[in-house]
Scaffold this motif. Sequence first.
Motif: not given
Length: 156
Positions: A75, A79, A114, A116, A138, A146, A148, A150, A156
């Motif tokens: 990661v 994050w 962000k 994960d 993502y 995985c 995300c 935001d 993105d």
Amino acid sequence: MIIRDAVLTDVEQMSGFLKELTASGKRKSPDSEPFVRANYIEDPGKIRCSIAEENGIVLGFQSLKRAEAGNKWGVEPGWGIIGTHIRPSAARRGVGRALFGVSHKAAEDASIEKIDASIANDNPEALAYYEAMGFRTYRTPEGLICKCFDLTGQPD
Ligand SMILES: CC(C)(COP(=O)(O)OP(=O)(O)OC[C@H]1O[C@@H](n2cnc3c(N)ncnc32)[C@H](O)[C@@H]1OP(=O)(O)O)[C@@H](O)C(=O)NCCC(=O)NCCS
């Protein structure tokens, strides 16, 4: 149900239901009390580890950590990394949703942009949960999906 910070006296119950998740095939990571203590309660990268409790029973917990450089999950450093673990008998009662409200605030307070969530690709419940919380896929390393979240509101 109340949400509060996880403390050392919660470790026995947390490990107890992680073992139930392991037995049902929903968990592949370690589930021992020392693992819970080191990786959730006393992790040096911890931002917040929250538990949901009802009448002294821990219904679930959610861990939010900061990704360090070279972390084993790949990661992006800086994050957040989230994990959610609900006692099987308390599933689909809104516990995960309530926990994410608290983790979301903790991420904002820690200026995390962000988060994960790395989920086994054979775990449809967890994929549906994170999708419902606003996480989006993502990357898909082998065996994982995985997602995300935001917090910047920027695409993105
Ligand atoms: C997946 C998990 C975290 C969900 O937590 P939960 O407390 O049961 O989820 P909630 O009741 O708060 O559900 C919130 C939303 O997520 C989605 N959701 C949760 N469980 C779902 C399921 N089994 N099937 C489909 N959607 C689901 C729904 O949109 C739900 O909203 P709704 O009930 O209003 O429809 C929990 O079941 C769990 O701990 N599973 C085993 C461990 C695990 O897989 N953890 C994730 C590892 S990365």
